[in-house]
Design a protein around this motif. Sequence first.
Motif, PDB file in Angstrom:
ATOM      1  N   GLY A 175      80.367  27.411  44.834  1.00 21.43           N
ATOM      2  CA  GLY A 175      81.652  27.320  44.167  1.00 21.43           C
ATOM      3  C   GLY A 175      82.719  26.607  44.979  1.00 21.43           C
ATOM      4  N   GLU A 176      83.944  26.707  44.467  1.00 23.58           N
ATOM      5  CA  GLU A 176      85.073  25.978  45.054  1.00 23.58           C
ATOM      6  C   GLU A 176      85.965  26.914  45.856  1.00 23.58           C
ATOM      7  OE1 GLU A 176      88.765  23.006  43.737  1.00 23.58           O
ATOM      8  OE2 GLU A 176      87.337  23.752  42.237  1.00 23.58           O
ATOM      9  N   LEU A 177      86.300  26.478  47.058  1.00 23.68           N
ATOM     10  CA  LEU A 177      87.205  27.225  47.933  1.00 23.68           C
ATOM     11  C   LEU A 177      88.412  26.340  48.234  1.00 23.68           C
ATOM     12  CD1 LEU A 177      86.338  29.281  51.079  1.00 23.68           C
ATOM     13  CD2 LEU A 177      87.945  27.375  51.272  1.00 23.68           C
ATOM     14  N   HIS A 197      93.328  34.029  39.803  1.00 24.70           N
ATOM     15  CA  HIS A 197      92.585  33.517  40.945  1.00 24.70           C
ATOM     16  C   HIS A 197      92.106  34.689  41.807  1.00 24.70           C
ATOM     17  CE1 HIS A 197      93.578  29.496  39.841  1.00 24.70           C
ATOM     18  NE2 HIS A 197      94.872  29.730  39.902  1.00 24.70           N
ATOM     19  N   PHE A 198      91.190  34.396  42.709  1.00 22.32           N
ATOM     20  CA  PHE A 198      90.573  35.463  43.513  1.00 22.32           C
ATOM     21  C   PHE A 198      90.728  35.173  45.000  1.00 22.32           C
ATOM     22  CE2 PHE A 198      87.203  37.475  45.876  1.00 22.32           C
ATOM     23  CZ  PHE A 198      87.217  38.764  45.372  1.00 22.32           C
ATOM     24  N   ARG A 199      91.029  36.230  45.751  1.00 19.09           N
ATOM     25  CA  ARG A 199      91.039  36.143  47.214  1.00 19.09           C
ATOM     26  C   ARG A 199      90.228  37.300  47.778  1.00 19.09           C
ATOM     27  NH1 ARG A 199      96.620  35.349  49.962  1.00 19.09           N
ATOM     28  NH2 ARG A 199      96.056  33.135  49.721  1.00 19.09           N
ATOM     29  N   PRO A 200      89.208  37.027  48.598  1.00 24.68           N
ATOM     30  CA  PRO A 200      88.374  38.100  49.143  1.00 24.68           C
ATOM     31  C   PRO A 200      89.106  38.904  50.214  1.00 24.68           C
ATOM     32  CG  PRO A 200      87.694  35.977  50.030  1.00 24.68           C
ATOM     33  CD  PRO A 200      88.731  35.685  48.983  1.00 24.68           C
ATOM     34  N   PRO A 201      88.920  40.219  50.226  1.00 25.47           N
ATOM     35  CA  PRO A 201      89.523  41.044  51.278  1.00 25.47           C
ATOM     36  C   PRO A 201      89.109  40.563  52.662  1.00 25.47           C
ATOM     37  CG  PRO A 201      88.638  42.427  49.542  1.00 25.47           C
ATOM     38  CD  PRO A 201      88.175  41.037  49.252  1.00 25.47           C
ATOM     39  N   ASN A 202      90.085  40.423  53.531  1.00 27.58           N
ATOM     40  CA  ASN A 202      89.852  39.954  54.908  1.00 27.58           C
ATOM     41  C   ASN A 202      89.225  38.560  54.939  1.00 27.58           C
ATOM     42  OD1 ASN A 202      90.581  42.570  56.293  1.00 27.58           O
ATOM     43  ND2 ASN A 202      88.844  43.265  55.056  1.00 27.58           N
ATOM     44  N   ALA A 225      76.684  36.775  47.487  1.00 30.79           N
ATOM     45  CA  ALA A 225      76.852  37.355  46.152  1.00 30.79           C
ATOM     46  C   ALA A 225      78.217  37.047  45.557  1.00 30.79           C
ATOM     47  CB  ALA A 225      76.629  38.868  46.201  1.00 30.79           C
ATOM     48  N   LEU A 226      79.273  37.176  46.349  1.00 28.55           N
ATOM     49  CA  LEU A 226      80.623  36.953  45.828  1.00 28.55           C
ATOM     50  C   LEU A 226      80.852  35.492  45.426  1.00 28.55           C
ATOM     51  CD1 LEU A 226      83.519  37.754  45.179  1.00 28.55           C
ATOM     52  CD2 LEU A 226      84.043  37.562  47.623  1.00 28.55           C
ATOM     53  N   PRO A 227      80.637  34.514  46.302  1.00 30.59           N
ATOM     54  CA  PRO A 227      80.839  33.119  45.870  1.00 30.59           C
ATOM     55  C   PRO A 227      79.960  32.726  44.686  1.00 30.59           C
ATOM     56  CG  PRO A 227      80.706  33.242  48.254  1.00 30.59           C
ATOM     57  CD  PRO A 227      80.299  34.583  47.727  1.00 30.59           C
ATOM     58  N   HIS A 228      78.742  33.267  44.642  1.00 35.38           N
ATOM     59  CA  HIS A 228      77.851  32.945  43.526  1.00 35.38           C
ATOM     60  C   HIS A 228      78.428  33.464  42.214  1.00 35.38           C
ATOM     61  CE1 HIS A 228      74.144  33.284  40.996  1.00 35.38           C
ATOM     62  NE2 HIS A 228      73.961  32.082  41.514  1.00 35.38           N
ATOM     63  N   TYR A 229      78.928  34.693  42.219  1.00 37.70           N
ATOM     64  CA  TYR A 229      79.551  35.260  41.015  1.00 37.70           C
ATOM     65  C   TYR A 229      80.746  34.413  40.587  1.00 37.70           C
ATOM     66  CZ  TYR A 229      82.419  38.296  38.108  1.00 37.70           C
ATOM     67  OH  TYR A 229      83.202  38.784  37.094  1.00 37.70           O
ATOM     68  N   HIS A 233      81.423  32.003  37.101  1.00 40.72           N
ATOM     69  CA  HIS A 233      82.531  32.258  36.182  1.00 40.72           C
ATOM     70  C   HIS A 233      83.660  31.230  36.333  1.00 40.72           C
ATOM     71  CE1 HIS A 233      80.378  36.099  36.169  1.00 40.72           C
ATOM     72  NE2 HIS A 233      80.919  36.311  34.988  1.00 40.72           N
ATOM     73  N   ASN A 234      83.354  30.117  36.989  1.00 41.68           N
ATOM     74  CA  ASN A 234      84.307  29.006  37.134  1.00 41.68           C
ATOM     75  C   ASN A 234      85.633  29.455  37.747  1.00 41.68           C
ATOM     76  OD1 ASN A 234      82.577  27.010  35.875  1.00 41.68           O
ATOM     77  ND2 ASN A 234      83.012  28.049  33.937  1.00 41.68           N
TER      78      ASN A 234
END
Length: 239
Positions: free
Chosen positions: A39-41, A144-149, A155-159, A163-164
């Motif tokens: 995915g995109e970061l 938008h999403f930001r991962p904790p820490n 698993a997280l980036p793949h999800y 879901h674009n």
Amino acid sequence: MKWLRRKPTIITAIVLVVFLAAAATLWNVAGARTFQFFGELVDRVDTDEKVVALTFDDGPDPAGARQVLDVLDEQQVKATFFLMGRDLEKHPGLGRDIAGAGHEIGNHTYHHQRMIGVLPSTVAKEVEDTDAQIRKTGYQGDIHFRPPNGKKLFALPHYLAQHNRKTIMWDVEPDSAGTPGTEQIVQETLSNTRPGSIILLHPMYGSRDQTRQALRPIITGLKERGYRFVTVSALLRTA
């Protein structure tokens, strides 16, 4: 012949070294601000325009949310709040106040656990349960999403990719390591901000008064340098 007797020990040592090196590499990748496997970061936007996104992690919490909202209103600044599902459920009025003031709300998971070494089902529940709490605030924009820490691995980036959805990181973080003094937070932010920066602050909880005190001088200092504040979504549109 001695080396033959020692061969299993040598092989075991080599395997251990390789395993530890691989584990260290994966740990560094998990916390990288500019890379993920799927995915995109986004850690900043490449632009010559003097625009920045001011973002806040955690909460909402009564200890800091109201003071932050008051400063933003006084300064006529729109920001992006990456909020936790459990805190939104505990303080729904604060979530409605943030949305009602026209700020952007992002997803920071439900429980704020490190999202590495977790099952895909755990990722889905953490994200989707928080999305549901965000919608209850009345917020209608992109989430938008930001991962904790800042931790993410497989698993997280793949999800998110499925879901674009983008992973929103940052390139300025003056208060992530401990609780520095107000002046240090201000000066580090002013020194490191550049066009397209995403600034991360942690002003929500009671122990973060230094960050709350730094918010007004950060905003005024960047305005004096010609910067304009926009939400993450608006910043992405300048790319």
